[in-house]
Design a protein around this motif. Structure first.
Motif, PDB file in Angstrom:
ATOM      1  N   ILE A  61      -2.278 -38.803  20.657  1.00 46.44           N
ATOM      2  CA  ILE A  61      -1.577 -37.535  20.849  1.00 46.44           C
ATOM      3  C   ILE A  61      -1.281 -36.934  19.482  1.00 46.44           C
ATOM      4  N   MET A  62      -0.939 -35.661  19.477  1.00 45.19           N
ATOM      5  CA  MET A  62      -0.732 -34.935  18.227  1.00 45.19           C
ATOM      6  C   MET A  62       0.725 -34.988  17.788  1.00 45.19           C
ATOM      7  N   ALA A  63       0.932 -35.296  16.518  1.00 46.36           N
ATOM      8  CA  ALA A  63       2.250 -35.180  15.885  1.00 46.36           C
ATOM      9  C   ALA A  63       2.158 -34.008  14.920  1.00 46.36           C
ATOM     10  N   CYS A  64       2.449 -32.816  15.436  1.00 46.05           N
ATOM     11  CA  CYS A  64       2.223 -31.577  14.680  1.00 46.05           C
ATOM     12  C   CYS A  64       3.377 -31.288  13.720  1.00 46.05           C
ATOM     13  N   LYS A  65       3.058 -30.484  12.708  1.00 47.27           N
ATOM     14  CA  LYS A  65       4.084 -29.964  11.798  1.00 47.27           C
ATOM     15  C   LYS A  65       4.200 -28.447  11.878  1.00 47.27           C
ATOM     16  N   GLY A  66       3.232 -27.808  12.505  1.00 45.74           N
ATOM     17  CA  GLY A  66       3.221 -26.354  12.568  1.00 45.74           C
ATOM     18  C   GLY A  66       3.650 -25.835  13.925  1.00 45.74           C
ATOM     19  N   CYS A  67       3.822 -24.509  13.995  1.00 47.33           N
ATOM     20  CA  CYS A  67       4.201 -23.855  15.243  1.00 47.33           C
ATOM     21  C   CYS A  67       3.410 -22.569  15.371  1.00 47.33           C
ATOM     22  N   CYS A  68       2.816 -22.353  16.540  1.00 47.17           N
ATOM     23  CA  CYS A  68       2.022 -21.154  16.784  1.00 47.17           C
ATOM     24  C   CYS A  68       2.882 -19.915  17.039  1.00 47.17           C
ATOM     25  N   LEU A  69       4.195 -20.096  17.201  1.00 45.22           N
ATOM     26  CA  LEU A  69       5.161 -19.014  17.421  1.00 45.22           C
ATOM     27  C   LEU A  69       4.993 -18.321  18.776  1.00 45.22           C
ATOM     28  N   ASP A  70       4.294 -18.952  19.706  1.00 44.19           N
ATOM     29  CA  ASP A  70       4.120 -18.340  21.022  1.00 44.19           C
ATOM     30  C   ASP A  70       5.453 -18.113  21.733  1.00 44.19           C
ATOM     31  N   TYR A  71       6.457 -18.900  21.402  1.00 42.67           N
ATOM     32  CA  TYR A  71       7.756 -18.745  22.043  1.00 42.67           C
ATOM     33  C   TYR A  71       8.387 -17.380  21.727  1.00 42.67           C
ATOM     34  N   LEU A  72       7.941 -16.738  20.645  1.00 47.04           N
ATOM     35  CA  LEU A  72       8.444 -15.399  20.322  1.00 47.04           C
ATOM     36  C   LEU A  72       7.927 -14.358  21.320  1.00 47.04           C
ATOM     37  N   ALA A  73       6.721 -14.593  21.846  1.00 50.03           N
ATOM     38  CA  ALA A  73       6.141 -13.689  22.829  1.00 50.03           C
ATOM     39  C   ALA A  73       6.512 -14.084  24.254  1.00 50.03           C
ATOM     40  N   MET A  74       6.703 -15.384  24.452  1.00 47.05           N
ATOM     41  CA  MET A  74       7.026 -15.919  25.777  1.00 47.05           C
ATOM     42  C   MET A  74       8.236 -16.834  25.631  1.00 47.05           C
ATOM     43  N   PRO A  75       9.430 -16.268  25.580  1.00 47.84           N
ATOM     44  CA  PRO A  75      10.646 -17.044  25.301  1.00 47.84           C
ATOM     45  C   PRO A  75      10.775 -18.275  26.197  1.00 47.84           C
ATOM     46  N   GLY A  76      11.136 -19.385  25.557  1.00 50.12           N
ATOM     47  CA  GLY A  76      11.314 -20.628  26.288  1.00 50.12           C
ATOM     48  C   GLY A  76      10.036 -21.406  26.519  1.00 50.12           C
TER      49      GLY A  76
END
Length: 266
Positions: A220-235
């Motif tokens: 599985i992935m242990a990511c450090k980044g964020c695609c910021l999709d939560y800004l467009a689709m809150p939660g």
């Protein structure tokens, strides 16, 4: 003047490119490639891409009017790096030859970058580790050019951008088991480290290993980044999003892994 007909490959380079494009399409089920140089209006790093990037930015902004500039900039980035990432990994791991990514051009389809072209040229071939080293360095060079192009249009910070590049790579290393069902998690992790080193992303995330209920190991992935999709689709957060608590992330990834394995066995 005789036209170049790619339907019937005339040289070894033509044939190799045809096989690469076909392999990418078959392996993914969604990549749409064609041989040849960039078409008018397509994206190619280092060229005059202002109109392309501005148009794509405005389309994303119109689709997600509440999301904000950081999301729009990140969407430009993820749109423009996903195809070169796939081509680099598929070239090295499945096709057995890596193309020169600097010649890659990409198409815009509505709010997405989807579709690519590559001119016929010699591909680098060798042992897997050597191909990873070559393709990884080439991919990082391509990504750096994309980042420069984006920052000529809108601000995108280097650190979060490179973290997302690293996460795209993690996703592909996780997906190696789809393309090579017999691969073990140790080889997935080894390849992940090689790609990160070749791309200068040694401080990126990594692949963790969990045990499924039937005893099988799963990466599985242990990511450090964020695609910021939560800004467009809150939660809404990806199951591997580092913004979640670790126990929540692991529980979601475990559930996804179990569902994936059950689907593959149906």
């Amino acid at each position: 003047m005789t036209s170049h007909n790619y339907l019937f490959a005339q040289t070894d380079n033509d044939a190799a490119l045809t096989r690469l494009i076909a392999t990418a399409a078959t392996a993914t089920g969604f990549m749409k490639g064609a041989p040849g140089a960039a078409l008018p209006g397509w994206y190619r790093p280092g060229e005059n891409n202002g109109a392309f990037l501005t148009s794509l930015y405005q389309k994303i902004e119109a689709t997600y009017p509440e999301a904000g500039q950081p999301f729009y900039a990140m969407r430009l980035w993820t749109n423009l790096i996903w195809q070169p990432c796939y081509l680099a990994v598929i070239g090295a791991h499945l096709h057995g030859g890596v193309p020169e990514l600097g010649t890659l051009s990409q198409a815009m389809r509505n709010i997405h970058v989807d579709g690519y072209r590559l001119p016929a040229a010699p591909q680098f071939r060798g042992a897997l580790d050597a191909m990873i080293a070559r393709a990884g360095a080439d991919l990082r060079h391509y990504a750096d050019a994309v980042l420069k192009d984006i920052n000529a249009v809108t601000k995108l910070k280097r650190v979060p951008a490179l973290r997302m590049l690293g996460d795209h790579l993690l996703g592909l290393m996780k997906r190696l088991r789809h393309y090579q069902p017999d691969i073990c998690v140790e080889e997935q992790q080894r390849c992940c480290v090689l790609w990160q080193a070749a791309m200068g992303l040694e401080n990126a995330g990594g692949l963790e290993v969990i045990d499924l209920p039937d005893g099988r190991a799963f990466a599985i992935m242990a990511c450090k980044g964020c695609c910021l999709d939560y800004l467009a689709m809150p939660g809404t957060y990806c199951d591997c999003c580092p913004r979640q608590k670790k126990d929540v992330r692991l529980a979601r990834q475990r559930a996804s892994a179990i569902a994936e394995m059950e689907m593959r066995e149906d």
